[in-house]
Design a protein around this motif. Sequence first.
Motif, PDB file in Angstrom:
ATOM      1  N   LEU A  63       0.771  -1.160   0.246  1.00 34.96           N
ATOM      2  CA  LEU A  63       0.019  -0.039   0.189  1.00 34.96           C
ATOM      3  C   LEU A  63       1.368   0.955   0.267  1.00 34.96           C
ATOM      4  CD1 LEU A  63      -2.826   1.534   0.147  1.00 34.96           C
ATOM      5  CD2 LEU A  63      -2.465   0.546   2.475  1.00 34.96           C
ATOM      6  N   ALA A  64       2.117   1.194   1.162  1.00 37.24           N
ATOM      7  CA  ALA A  64       2.698   2.540   0.953  1.00 37.24           C
ATOM      8  C   ALA A  64       3.196   2.766  -0.344  1.00 37.24           C
ATOM      9  CB  ALA A  64       4.003   2.358   2.185  1.00 37.24           C
ATOM     10  N   ASP A  65       4.222   1.288  -0.956  1.00 34.63           N
ATOM     11  CA  ASP A  65       4.580   1.932  -3.014  1.00 34.63           C
ATOM     12  C   ASP A  65       3.270   2.070  -3.356  1.00 34.63           C
ATOM     13  OD1 ASP A  65       6.621   1.534  -3.521  1.00 34.63           O
ATOM     14  OD2 ASP A  65       6.254  -0.727  -4.470  1.00 34.63           O
ATOM     15  N   HIS A  66       2.093   1.847  -3.216  1.00 35.70           N
ATOM     16  CA  HIS A  66       1.212   2.247  -3.993  1.00 35.70           C
ATOM     17  C   HIS A  66       1.178   3.305  -3.514  1.00 35.70           C
ATOM     18  CE1 HIS A  66      -2.482   2.637  -6.360  1.00 35.70           C
ATOM     19  NE2 HIS A  66      -2.632   2.696  -5.638  1.00 35.70           N
ATOM     20  N   LEU A  67       0.496   4.236  -2.690  1.00 38.29           N
ATOM     21  CA  LEU A  67       1.092   5.716  -3.156  1.00 38.29           C
ATOM     22  C   LEU A  67       2.375   6.412  -2.883  1.00 38.29           C
ATOM     23  CD1 LEU A  67      -1.303   5.157   0.512  1.00 38.29           C
ATOM     24  CD2 LEU A  67      -2.387   5.727  -1.684  1.00 38.29           C
ATOM     25  N   ALA A  68       3.161   5.954  -2.938  1.00 35.82           N
ATOM     26  CA  ALA A  68       4.986   6.683  -3.384  1.00 35.82           C
ATOM     27  C   ALA A  68       5.063   6.891  -4.727  1.00 35.82           C
ATOM     28  CB  ALA A  68       5.998   5.837  -2.275  1.00 35.82           C
ATOM     29  N   GLY A  69       3.900   6.265  -5.404  1.00 39.51           N
ATOM     30  CA  GLY A  69       3.983   5.771  -6.766  1.00 39.51           C
ATOM     31  C   GLY A  69       4.587   4.807  -7.536  1.00 39.51           C
ATOM     32  N   ASP A  70       4.517   3.724  -6.624  1.00 39.83           N
ATOM     33  CA  ASP A  70       5.378   2.516  -7.636  1.00 39.83           C
ATOM     34  C   ASP A  70       7.085   1.918  -7.621  1.00 39.83           C
ATOM     35  OD1 ASP A  70       2.502   1.077  -7.570  1.00 39.83           O
ATOM     36  OD2 ASP A  70       2.750   1.896  -9.779  1.00 39.83           O
ATOM     37  N   VAL A  71       8.043   2.508  -6.525  1.00 38.69           N
ATOM     38  CA  VAL A  71       8.952   3.044  -6.513  1.00 38.69           C
ATOM     39  C   VAL A  71       9.768   1.952  -6.150  1.00 38.69           C
ATOM     40  CG1 VAL A  71       9.196   5.654  -6.436  1.00 38.69           C
ATOM     41  CG2 VAL A  71       9.018   4.453  -4.167  1.00 38.69           C
ATOM     42  N   TYR A  72       9.077   1.142  -5.489  1.00 39.11           N
ATOM     43  CA  TYR A  72       9.889  -0.194  -5.317  1.00 39.11           C
ATOM     44  C   TYR A  72       9.470  -1.511  -5.515  1.00 39.11           C
ATOM     45  CZ  TYR A  72      11.479  -3.565  -1.431  1.00 39.11           C
ATOM     46  OH  TYR A  72      12.966  -4.077  -0.308  1.00 39.11           O
ATOM     47  N   PHE A  73       8.216  -1.829  -5.719  1.00 42.19           N
ATOM     48  CA  PHE A  73       7.575  -3.950  -6.028  1.00 42.19           C
ATOM     49  C   PHE A  73       7.742  -3.089  -7.927  1.00 42.19           C
ATOM     50  CE2 PHE A  73       6.599  -3.911  -1.634  1.00 42.19           C
ATOM     51  CZ  PHE A  73       7.079  -4.867  -1.432  1.00 42.19           C
ATOM     52  N   LYS A  74       7.580  -4.552  -8.887  1.00 45.41           N
ATOM     53  CA  LYS A  74       7.622  -3.550  -9.952  1.00 45.41           C
ATOM     54  C   LYS A  74       6.257  -4.277  -9.691  1.00 45.41           C
ATOM     55  CE  LYS A  74      12.074  -6.280 -11.649  1.00 45.41           C
ATOM     56  NZ  LYS A  74      12.972  -6.868 -12.066  1.00 45.41           N
ATOM     57  N   VAL A  75       5.711  -3.415 -10.968  1.00 43.59           N
ATOM     58  CA  VAL A  75       4.502  -3.535 -10.759  1.00 43.59           C
ATOM     59  C   VAL A  75       3.852  -4.253 -12.408  1.00 43.59           C
ATOM     60  CG1 VAL A  75       3.156  -2.663  -9.370  1.00 43.59           C
ATOM     61  CG2 VAL A  75       4.055  -1.203 -11.129  1.00 43.59           C
ATOM     62  N   ARG A  76       3.163  -4.348 -13.712  1.00 45.03           N
ATOM     63  CA  ARG A  76       2.692  -5.238 -14.625  1.00 45.03           C
ATOM     64  C   ARG A  76       1.933  -3.972 -14.621  1.00 45.03           C
ATOM     65  NH1 ARG A  76       4.034 -10.481 -12.667  1.00 45.03           N
ATOM     66  NH2 ARG A  76       1.396 -10.718 -11.677  1.00 45.03           N
ATOM     67  N   TYR A  77       0.408  -3.529 -13.883  1.00 47.38           N
ATOM     68  CA  TYR A  77       0.153  -2.394 -14.058  1.00 47.38           C
ATOM     69  C   TYR A  77      -0.611  -1.315 -13.420  1.00 47.38           C
ATOM     70  CZ  TYR A  77      -2.750  -5.688 -11.245  1.00 47.38           C
ATOM     71  OH  TYR A  77      -3.234  -5.795 -10.351  1.00 47.38           O
ATOM     72  N   PRO A  78      -1.363  -0.514 -13.778  1.00 45.08           N
ATOM     73  CA  PRO A  78      -1.417   0.923 -12.388  1.00 45.08           C
ATOM     74  C   PRO A  78      -2.096  -0.066 -11.499  1.00 45.08           C
ATOM     75  CG  PRO A  78      -1.827   2.189 -14.722  1.00 45.08           C
ATOM     76  CD  PRO A  78      -1.607  -0.063 -14.869  1.00 45.08           C
ATOM     77  N   GLY A  79      -1.434   0.552 -10.278  1.00 47.85           N
ATOM     78  CA  GLY A  79      -2.725  -0.155  -8.933  1.00 47.85           C
ATOM     79  C   GLY A  79      -2.832  -1.758  -8.660  1.00 47.85           C
ATOM     80  N   HIS A  80      -1.779  -2.490  -9.462  1.00 47.40           N
ATOM     81  CA  HIS A  80      -0.802  -3.404  -9.058  1.00 47.40           C
ATOM     82  C   HIS A  80      -1.041  -3.432  -7.301  1.00 47.40           C
ATOM     83  CE1 HIS A  80       1.535  -7.418 -10.096  1.00 47.40           C
ATOM     84  NE2 HIS A  80       0.718  -7.706  -9.488  1.00 47.40           N
ATOM     85  N   ASN A  81       0.046  -2.092  -7.117  1.00 44.40           N
ATOM     86  CA  ASN A  81       0.786  -2.382  -5.819  1.00 44.40           C
ATOM     87  C   ASN A  81      -0.754  -2.554  -4.538  1.00 44.40           C
ATOM     88  OD1 ASN A  81       3.090  -3.461  -5.298  1.00 44.40           O
ATOM     89  ND2 ASN A  81       3.437  -1.307  -6.050  1.00 44.40           N
ATOM     90  N   LEU A  82      -1.298  -1.345  -4.749  1.00 45.48           N
ATOM     91  CA  LEU A  82      -3.155  -1.682  -4.551  1.00 45.48           C
ATOM     92  C   LEU A  82      -3.755  -3.310  -4.513  1.00 45.48           C
ATOM     93  CD1 LEU A  82      -4.938   0.163  -2.886  1.00 45.48           C
ATOM     94  CD2 LEU A  82      -5.979   0.840  -4.779  1.00 45.48           C
ATOM     95  N   ARG A  83      -3.918  -3.617  -5.356  1.00 46.67           N
ATOM     96  CA  ARG A  83      -4.231  -4.917  -5.690  1.00 46.67           C
ATOM     97  C   ARG A  83      -3.863  -6.295  -4.619  1.00 46.67           C
ATOM     98  NH1 ARG A  83      -8.961  -7.522  -6.925  1.00 46.67           N
ATOM     99  NH2 ARG A  83      -9.101  -9.151  -6.828  1.00 46.67           N
ATOM    100  N   ARG A  84      -2.674  -6.148  -4.598  1.00 50.94           N
ATOM    101  CA  ARG A  84      -1.928  -7.252  -3.616  1.00 50.94           C
ATOM    102  C   ARG A  84      -2.511  -6.554  -2.526  1.00 50.94           C
ATOM    103  NH1 ARG A  84       3.545  -5.519  -7.311  1.00 50.94           N
ATOM    104  NH2 ARG A  84       4.104  -7.501  -8.358  1.00 50.94           N
ATOM    105  N   ALA A  85      -2.275  -5.607  -2.442  1.00 53.09           N
ATOM    106  CA  ALA A  85      -2.601  -5.190  -0.418  1.00 53.09           C
ATOM    107  C   ALA A  85      -3.536  -5.354   0.004  1.00 53.09           C
ATOM    108  CB  ALA A  85      -2.253  -3.575   0.062  1.00 53.09           C
TER     109      ALA A  85
END
Length: 369
Positions: free
Chosen positions: A322-344
């Motif tokens: 969630l923190a990475d989603h809100l920080a603009g996906d800077v840590y975990f690689k994402v495959r689509y926008p909102g991927h980190n939110l979904r993972r959270a």
Amino acid sequence: MRAAIIARQFDVQGRLVTVEPYGSGNVNDTYLAIFRTTFSEQRFIVQRIRKSVFPNPEVIMQNMRVLTDHCHAKLEAEADGADRIWQLPKIIQTKTGEDWVTDTDGDLWRAISQIASAHAYEKVRNPEHAHEAGIVLGHFHRMVSDLPAERLGYALPGFHVTPGYLAKLDAALATPAGQDLLNASQEAKRAVRFVEARRARCSVLEEARARGDLGLRTTHGDPKVGNIMIDEATGRGTCIVDLDTVQPGLVHYDIGDAMRSVCNPAGEDASELGSVIFDLELFSMIYRGYQAHAKDFLSQADHRHLFDCIHLIPLELGIRFLADHLAGDVYFKVRYPGHNLRRALVQFKLAESIEAREPSIRKVLGESR
Ligand code: GN1
Ligand code: MG
């Protein structure tokens, strides 16, 4: 291609056939290199360590050297009495005898052996698979139980220290970009409320450590199901891979991480949130497998905090996503926008399921409450 130039610097026989992207790691860049001579073939893994995630990549390699020297010697010594052939990656040195190379951008690359005839799965397949995952983690912890944590450095300072991830979430929420992302999604707002309601519980392990109830040991750091290799010939666990996060930590980080990964049959990327549960049968199987090796080194205080870590680590991973989603996906690689939110959301759903099943989980742990 840079990976090919790098691969040729390691001490392997033959000529390079291919070097292709490999695996599904969320952080580093991984390739499989194939070298061949007239008579033989050698396959090995080449990886670039992401500087943005690992501030001290040399420490990863120093730790890997200490750990693999310790474990390879022990595996050899115990081989005759073991119920299977255990494997563990080996560092492949450069032609000049170094454990890694640095490229012109200053990035660290290393090569490690590929585990023979084995496969790792992104999701748990059945209760036997969960049992094997428990055996593999328990065996790893037993192997390193006499490797003092002081012999290792911190490759990833603050790793699994949950209050630190809360601080990162707070920092992301305090930025205008973070607020925009929050306000753009009802799900993100719900996720933040979910964390707020559990904020006080986030320090449970660190408080136990500060009180001296729990002590630092050598830990793996990332024992998710995708890092547990299953022998293709026997169907049994043969190895735990991905040694980048090996460092001093609480054994509870590993136990909680393995449980949150193995006991969620829908996986980290579940498409249906409704399918995410903490499966009690898988849990009793992984726990039984783990106990087969761990019963001699877990103290009573360790036992008293097992439920805490099973609940905390999925909550923590959700906070990290969630923190990475809100920080603009800077840590975990994402495959689509909102991927980190979904993972959270998946991890929070799992934490919720663990809360609902607390009495049954404690029963499997042998606690009567
Ligand atoms: C990251 O890169 P990978 O997939 O091995 C992360 C783990 C998480 C995992 C979730 C260094 O691991 O902590 O549990 O994603 N590694 C790091 O899939 O942050
Ligand atoms: Mg990893």
